[in-house]
Design a protein around this motif. Sequence first.
Motif, PDB file in Angstrom:
ATOM      1  N   GLN A 103       0.894  -1.366  -0.069  1.00 15.59           N
ATOM      2  CA  GLN A 103      -0.042  -0.164   0.012  1.00 15.59           C
ATOM      3  C   GLN A 103       0.919   1.031   0.025  1.00 15.59           C
ATOM      4  O   GLN A 103       0.711   2.093  -0.877  1.00 15.59           O
ATOM      5  N   ALA A 104       1.965   1.203   0.885  1.00 13.42           N
ATOM      6  CA  ALA A 104       2.765   2.446   0.983  1.00 13.42           C
ATOM      7  C   ALA A 104       3.453   2.508  -0.243  1.00 13.42           C
ATOM      8  O   ALA A 104       3.606   3.801  -0.684  1.00 13.42           O
ATOM      9  N   PHE A 105       3.899   1.610  -1.023  1.00  8.58           N
ATOM     10  CA  PHE A 105       4.774   1.770  -2.238  1.00  8.58           C
ATOM     11  C   PHE A 105       3.864   2.345  -3.251  1.00  8.58           C
ATOM     12  O   PHE A 105       4.123   3.372  -3.966  1.00  8.58           O
ATOM     13  N   GLN A 106       2.503   1.844  -3.113  1.00  9.06           N
ATOM     14  CA  GLN A 106       1.489   2.564  -4.200  1.00  9.06           C
ATOM     15  C   GLN A 106       1.362   4.189  -3.794  1.00  9.06           C
ATOM     16  O   GLN A 106       1.503   4.837  -4.829  1.00  9.06           O
ATOM     17  N   GLU A 107       1.211   4.535  -2.781  1.00  6.63           N
ATOM     18  CA  GLU A 107       0.841   5.919  -2.198  1.00  6.63           C
ATOM     19  C   GLU A 107       1.983   6.695  -2.377  1.00  6.63           C
ATOM     20  O   GLU A 107       1.942   7.745  -2.839  1.00  6.63           O
ATOM     21  N   ASN A 108       3.163   6.214  -2.360  1.00  9.30           N
ATOM     22  CA  ASN A 108       4.377   6.932  -2.288  1.00  9.30           C
ATOM     23  C   ASN A 108       5.063   6.993  -3.736  1.00  9.30           C
ATOM     24  O   ASN A 108       6.115   7.676  -3.748  1.00  9.30           O
ATOM     25  N   HIS A 109       4.296   6.347  -4.699  1.00 12.85           N
ATOM     26  CA  HIS A 109       4.827   6.360  -6.111  1.00 12.85           C
ATOM     27  C   HIS A 109       6.422   5.692  -5.975  1.00 12.85           C
ATOM     28  O   HIS A 109       7.282   6.208  -6.531  1.00 12.85           O
ATOM     29  N   LYS A 125      17.889   3.234   4.654  1.00 18.96           N
ATOM     30  CA  LYS A 125      18.803   3.496   3.464  1.00 18.96           C
ATOM     31  C   LYS A 125      20.033   2.075   3.415  1.00 18.96           C
ATOM     32  O   LYS A 125      20.129   1.606   2.446  1.00 18.96           O
ATOM     33  N   GLU A 126      20.468   1.978   4.417  1.00 17.98           N
ATOM     34  CA  GLU A 126      21.452   0.807   4.767  1.00 17.98           C
ATOM     35  C   GLU A 126      20.595  -0.489   4.361  1.00 17.98           C
ATOM     36  O   GLU A 126      21.124  -1.462   3.752  1.00 17.98           O
ATOM     37  N   GLY A 127      19.559  -0.518   4.857  1.00 14.86           N
ATOM     38  CA  GLY A 127      18.535  -1.968   4.763  1.00 14.86           C
ATOM     39  C   GLY A 127      18.477  -2.166   3.278  1.00 14.86           C
ATOM     40  O   GLY A 127      18.571  -3.454   3.005  1.00 14.86           O
ATOM     41  N   ILE A 128      18.046  -1.175   2.521  1.00 16.66           N
ATOM     42  CA  ILE A 128      17.917  -1.652   0.974  1.00 16.66           C
ATOM     43  C   ILE A 128      19.096  -1.427   0.314  1.00 16.66           C
ATOM     44  O   ILE A 128      19.019  -1.393  -1.179  1.00 16.66           O
ATOM     45  N   SER A 129      20.145  -1.099   0.785  1.00 17.08           N
ATOM     46  CA  SER A 129      21.232  -0.815  -0.237  1.00 17.08           C
ATOM     47  C   SER A 129      21.812  -2.099  -1.120  1.00 17.08           C
ATOM     48  O   SER A 129      22.691  -1.828  -1.878  1.00 17.08           O
ATOM     49  N   GLY A 130      21.289  -3.174  -0.616  1.00 13.46           N
ATOM     50  CA  GLY A 130      21.483  -4.206  -1.435  1.00 13.46           C
ATOM     51  C   GLY A 130      20.634  -4.542  -2.533  1.00 13.46           C
ATOM     52  O   GLY A 130      20.572  -5.428  -3.267  1.00 13.46           O
ATOM     53  N   ASN A 131      19.605  -3.755  -2.854  1.00 20.25           N
ATOM     54  CA  ASN A 131      18.793  -3.710  -3.866  1.00 20.25           C
ATOM     55  C   ASN A 131      18.885  -2.390  -4.753  1.00 20.25           C
ATOM     56  O   ASN A 131      18.958  -1.149  -4.389  1.00 20.25           O
ATOM     57  N   ILE A 132      18.926  -2.813  -6.080  1.00 17.99           N
ATOM     58  CA  ILE A 132      19.127  -1.742  -6.976  1.00 17.99           C
ATOM     59  C   ILE A 132      17.650  -1.081  -7.658  1.00 17.99           C
ATOM     60  O   ILE A 132      17.052  -2.180  -8.136  1.00 17.99           O
ATOM     61  N   CYS A 133      17.772  -0.174  -7.668  1.00 24.36           N
ATOM     62  CA  CYS A 133      16.499   0.416  -8.492  1.00 24.36           C
ATOM     63  C   CYS A 133      17.004   1.520  -9.345  1.00 24.36           C
ATOM     64  O   CYS A 133      18.015   2.506  -9.012  1.00 24.36           O
ATOM     65  N   ARG A 134      16.563   1.573 -10.546  1.00 20.64           N
ATOM     66  CA  ARG A 134      17.175   2.414 -11.468  1.00 20.64           C
ATOM     67  C   ARG A 134      16.142   3.525 -12.029  1.00 20.64           C
ATOM     68  O   ARG A 134      16.633   4.206 -12.571  1.00 20.64           O
ATOM     69  N   CYS A 135      15.181   3.478 -11.428  1.00 15.51           N
ATOM     70  CA  CYS A 135      13.987   4.519 -11.898  1.00 15.51           C
ATOM     71  C   CYS A 135      13.606   5.384 -10.764  1.00 15.51           C
ATOM     72  O   CYS A 135      13.791   6.690 -11.138  1.00 15.51           O
ATOM     73  N   THR A 136      13.681   5.123  -9.512  1.00 15.78           N
ATOM     74  CA  THR A 136      13.252   6.128  -8.601  1.00 15.78           C
ATOM     75  C   THR A 136      14.182   7.104  -7.871  1.00 15.78           C
ATOM     76  O   THR A 136      13.578   7.975  -7.449  1.00 15.78           O
ATOM     77  N   GLY A 137      15.197   6.797  -7.916  1.00 14.60           N
ATOM     78  CA  GLY A 137      16.241   7.399  -7.005  1.00 14.60           C
ATOM     79  C   GLY A 137      16.228   7.168  -5.659  1.00 14.60           C
ATOM     80  O   GLY A 137      16.858   7.811  -4.782  1.00 14.60           O
ATOM     81  N   TYR A 138      15.288   6.180  -5.199  1.00 19.77           N
ATOM     82  CA  TYR A 138      15.289   5.443  -4.089  1.00 19.77           C
ATOM     83  C   TYR A 138      14.325   6.510  -2.726  1.00 19.77           C
ATOM     84  O   TYR A 138      13.880   5.833  -1.870  1.00 19.77           O
ATOM     85  N   ALA A 139      14.070   7.607  -3.095  1.00 18.46           N
ATOM     86  CA  ALA A 139      13.669   8.457  -2.186  1.00 18.46           C
ATOM     87  C   ALA A 139      12.287   8.071  -1.799  1.00 18.46           C
ATOM     88  O   ALA A 139      11.801   7.914  -0.401  1.00 18.46           O
ATOM     89  N   PRO A 140      11.459   7.722  -2.993  1.00 24.83           N
ATOM     90  CA  PRO A 140       9.904   7.425  -2.428  1.00 24.83           C
ATOM     91  C   PRO A 140       9.885   6.158  -1.794  1.00 24.83           C
ATOM     92  O   PRO A 140       9.001   5.558  -0.960  1.00 24.83           O
ATOM     93  N   ILE A 141      11.015   5.175  -2.206  1.00 24.21           N
ATOM     94  CA  ILE A 141      10.846   3.923  -1.605  1.00 24.21           C
ATOM     95  C   ILE A 141      11.183   3.807   0.124  1.00 24.21           C
ATOM     96  O   ILE A 141      10.761   3.409   0.778  1.00 24.21           O
ATOM     97  N   ILE A 142      12.255   4.779   0.141  1.00 24.29           N
ATOM     98  CA  ILE A 142      12.492   4.935   1.578  1.00 24.29           C
ATOM     99  C   ILE A 142      11.495   5.474   2.434  1.00 24.29           C
ATOM    100  O   ILE A 142      11.031   5.235   3.474  1.00 24.29           O
ATOM    101  N   GLN A 143      10.555   6.465   1.712  1.00 24.38           N
ATOM    102  CA  GLN A 143       9.499   7.275   2.474  1.00 24.38           C
ATOM    103  C   GLN A 143       8.605   5.965   2.822  1.00 24.38           C
ATOM    104  O   GLN A 143       7.888   5.896   3.688  1.00 24.38           O
ATOM    105  N   ALA A 144       8.254   5.070   1.541  1.00 27.17           N
ATOM    106  CA  ALA A 144       7.325   4.250   2.030  1.00 27.17           C
ATOM    107  C   ALA A 144       7.468   3.187   3.005  1.00 27.17           C
ATOM    108  O   ALA A 144       6.705   2.959   3.810  1.00 27.17           O
ATOM    109  N   ILE A 145       8.801   2.889   3.254  1.00 22.30           N
ATOM    110  CA  ILE A 145       9.010   1.894   4.296  1.00 22.30           C
ATOM    111  C   ILE A 145       8.981   2.732   5.377  1.00 22.30           C
ATOM    112  O   ILE A 145       8.422   2.072   6.756  1.00 22.30           O
ATOM    113  N   LEU A 146       9.626   3.836   5.590  1.00 26.02           N
ATOM    114  CA  LEU A 146       9.330   4.532   6.821  1.00 26.02           C
ATOM    115  C   LEU A 146       8.048   4.809   7.116  1.00 26.02           C
ATOM    116  O   LEU A 146       7.525   4.662   8.375  1.00 26.02           O
ATOM    117  N   GLN A 147       7.062   4.988   6.231  1.00 24.67           N
ATOM    118  CA  GLN A 147       5.620   5.253   6.718  1.00 24.67           C
ATOM    119  C   GLN A 147       5.076   3.927   7.291  1.00 24.67           C
ATOM    120  O   GLN A 147       4.370   3.814   8.053  1.00 24.67           O
TER     121      GLN A 147
END
Lengths: 298, 772, 168
Positions: free
Chosen positions: C97-103, C134-156
Amino acid sequence: MKPAKFEYFAPTSLAEALELLHEHGDDAKVLAGGQSLMPMINMRLARPKVVADINRIPDLDYISPTPDGGLAIGALTRQRSVEKSTDVKARIPVLAAAMPSIGHFQIRNRGTVGGSISHADPSAELPALCFALDGEFVLSSASNQRVLKPVDFFISHLTTALEPGELLTEIRLPARALAPSEEWRWGFQEVCRRQGDFAMVGAVSLLKLDGGGICQSACITMFGVAGTPVRIRRAEEALLGSRVNGSVLQDVSRIVSEELDPDSDIHASSAYRKEIGGVIARRTLEAAIDRRNGDETA
Amino acid sequence: MVRGRGRFLDDIKLPGMCYAAFVRSLHAHANITQIHVDEALKIPGAIAVLTPEEVLPYVEPVRPAAPGSSEFARPYDRYPLPPGKVAFVGEPILAVAAETPHIAEDMLDAITIDYEPIPSVTDVDQSLAPGAPTIHQGMADNIVFYREFGGGDTDKAFQQAELVLEKTFHFPRQTAVPLEGRGVIASFDSGLDRLTIWTSSRSPHQSRSVFSTVMRLPEYSVRVISPDTGGEFGIKGTGYPEAIVLAFLSKKINRPVKWVEDRMENLLACAHAHEQRVEVSVAARGDGSVLGIRSKVLVDQGAHCLGPTSAGLEPMTTGQSIVGPYRIENYDCQAYGVLTNKCPGGPYRGVGTIQGVFVIERIMDLIAQALKLDPAEVRNRNFIQPHELPYNTVAGRLYDSGDYPGSLDKLLQLSEYKDLRQAQQQANSRGEHLGIGISCFVEHTSTGSQDYHKRGVYGLPAFDSATIRVDARGNVTAAVSARSTGQSHESVFANLVARELGVPYETVKILEGDTDATPFGSGTGVSRSAVSTGGAIRLAAQDIKQKILELARFFLENEEGDLDIVDGEVFVLADPSRRVSIARVAASAYDASREVSLPENIERGLQVTRSFDPPHQVFGNGAHLAVVRVAPDTGVVKLEKYFVVEDCGTIMDHVIVEGQVVGAVAMGIGNALLEELRYDDGGQLLTGSFMDYLVPTSLDIPEIQTLHTESPSPFTEGGVKGVGEAGTVGAYSAVANAVADALLPLGVELTEPPVGPERVWAMINAAQGNPG
Amino acid sequence: MTSSYRAVTLPIKLTVNGKEYQSSVEVRKTLADFLRDELGLTGTHLGCEHGVCGACTILFNGDAVRSCLMLAVQADGANLTTVEGLAQEEELHPLQQAFQENHALQCGFCTPGMLMTAYAFLQDTPSPTEEQVKEGISGNICRCTGYAPIIQAILQTSKEPPVRKAGE
């Protein structure tokens, strides 16, 4: 990128595994955590005839305190277990502090202590730590068991003293580099392109100072700078008996650089590694001196 | 997608499908003397091999820019599989088909190729040297593209100059590495004599044109379907030989066949990009204003030209970008595309622009340095002012709209620039190395036919299309020629249709990625979809709306006053209580309503197709600021802060624009700090895995603060501009400028990204006269 | 050696997303290929097949692992969770849900691995700081988002404890 054909065995006891390795000798590759072997198998850079999966052997995964204050670690112990172990933190804090530098947590969930050591990548952290801590490796085979020091175990790039049929079964680490309240102090640093990558240059320093700040004992181990981890004896000698201050560290840093003769690869040249080696060694010593404020990362 | 229910190419399984793999060249340049396949065919599960000789009689050669043509590109013939000679390591030589991907790779192991190596050229100097081996038959040398252009009087500019700078920049080879590699499924239906191709392409119609041209088939014999695409960034475009070969393979064995590139193949043989040497001379006045520039752009093209605009893509784009958002009236450019025995070059996000912007933005900083001015001030003294727009640049472009000084001003406020400079002074006085880097840029988006013609490229359809249909229940389908590869077209375009028609978003469905189901058009690329497909959607929606209003009058007592549509209901503007739902109106168009009887002269159905060809490129602009901290003893660069002011014209969807910008900045940061493909002298790729080709992780990207402004374009429907590439364009040079700024006290000269630790260390040594 | 497996193809039995499977699998097939090809669970993606990109991350007996670096035969007797097991029926997991909401996804190719990593990470670190994420997901590469919204979604998501167990 799909593996070539191989035969697969999953022995369920150590004896069975050693028998299997004895039978297949050079043809067999031991599959432990798979974090180094599996990429090579997928890329067909490794084409073992036989894969001996030791993950179903129950009694190779343990972290046991030893009477001398050290630890005995089963070869199949996951790196993540070492990272989280309170025994490791209490007894060998440098090991605990260095663990997060190995890959990423998903890698450490599978990657084993014995696997990393047996793989013997010269840029890897665990071989260097065992080297620095003057550990012992227990090598077992169907007919024999022997104990080697890291200096005798690591031969060159990805090459160890393991004979065909032999398996690294236990890593013994003596009580050194104890908690900050003890006299041993330590520092661990590495320079990587990205966090989690193999080190371009890394250092582990252990230091024993007396009440007056005079160095009584020193061990400086460098990795990523040669085919195996290396101790820089001349730099250690320069520290012995001296009050460790800025000018001594300057000297030590220079000596470390002078002593290194690294290879070049895609990530760093020999010249870079040689010079940065000195810088990193100095930083680990600085961290060791000021352990309570020490920083584990470069 | 979050459920794992996306349908990417490798998720598709067809009945009877088998798997292909390619034998790839081990040599940079060699004659193939013999191919031994017998052992491979004996393997249980092996199905077939396809050799160059088998394909040759049935194909047309692919030429640079094919199926279009370029006036400035030198022609040569490329065949899907090379008959007789290979020109780069990783070039596909023959294909195999097997029952499983594993067996296909077993077959590769069992095939041997006898090579006769010939001397290779691995950089532009070697390639241009007298007596260098020529890479392609029929060419006199290795120059595949050459054009001189510019304007004004540079001689005079240099005579008047009070400051002259001469610099040579080296840009590394890089590649997009979308997380999903290329992939193709080819299925030939011998009954229908029709080929269906699934390919992770952003431009299915252009792909079909290539299949049709090379395989001598009418377009109706080819259907191209583009499933969900796992990232693209320019490199999954048309023109790869593997796709054509798969089509032949399917025809030969009469079975569907799949090929999914693995990461090693992706790094070895999918398009490379960005490798250039740019030599510039700059004439400036004592106040920092630039009088004129001479440039020579040498693009290391690799062994072939890929992509529709082909050979001229990088040389021209870089050459034209070097003048930036600045009033530079005298400019000469010599743009070269030079062949080498390396992987072919193609487009990668920010193609050509990132280097041009890098050059001019470094130059701005170097002028500031020479004249002891603030870098922001030097830019302010050179900007084209808002009132001068539209502005014809001396490099042959027409800037449409924007406020370049305004963007920089906003950036300085956003980043609290004065405070940053103060903090920098304090840090530097403590012996730290803090750097601030600015980059201001304009970026072309949405290239239309006219712009291609200006570049000497013909036969390349640059329009996009949309077919909008309202069904008898009032639901709306919009089939478009673009193909989303992560840009969220389905929601952006559905929103656009909903807004334009006045219907609820939930009643709109976007169809993409199937040549049988969508109207012809260029596809996604050149940051164009918002403009061109968006433009086509607006036009089609306007037509449909007119038709709906016309029909609605029959439900509203032949009302002659103005009508409008909101929330799916048509109403009389003068009396909104008089209204009729679109569903009722639509039913009448399909003869499914007895409420009204339409006159015979009303055309039945509710369906319109429109196309839009952007009349001019439209130019987004932006200003970026990076703050870095450099450890001079190890060379480690830590990016601490990042600020973006972005102007992409009218914004269609804020969340998606923000996503595009931030994602692209991250990619640009990778370009600036990490990404580099390297070859050895013999033309062997040294960076063949993700252990060696480094892309940014979450720990490499700082918080990115953005501010969006809007300068609508006068040239497009709704004033929109593209935005897909802008982030990379700004970040490449902003980060490099910041590193250079941090090292300014050490006298460092930065002309070569990426600035990894060793390069920083080497630059410092060079500046201090150490051998290093 | 009666207790050893010895064959080119071996029978395996495992639980994936709460469902039991029995299969006969070629020993050289990776776990990722097995999940995708034989169980049809194509949410687990292959981005590099050498353990760097993280797109193939799944839970193996509760631990996040790279499924491209394991053989399918190694999963005999194991309990796995893939991205398909994260949602309960039609109800998305809060992370999804959070991934969707945070794009937090653009092309969506890294998303399954990112979700599984985030899930395991939050099990371990239920109230993380941004740096820890940031450290937790540093072993996963995303080429599109620049990670910020992913980090936001996880924090949320982390702010909504306790994190619900997947596949239960």
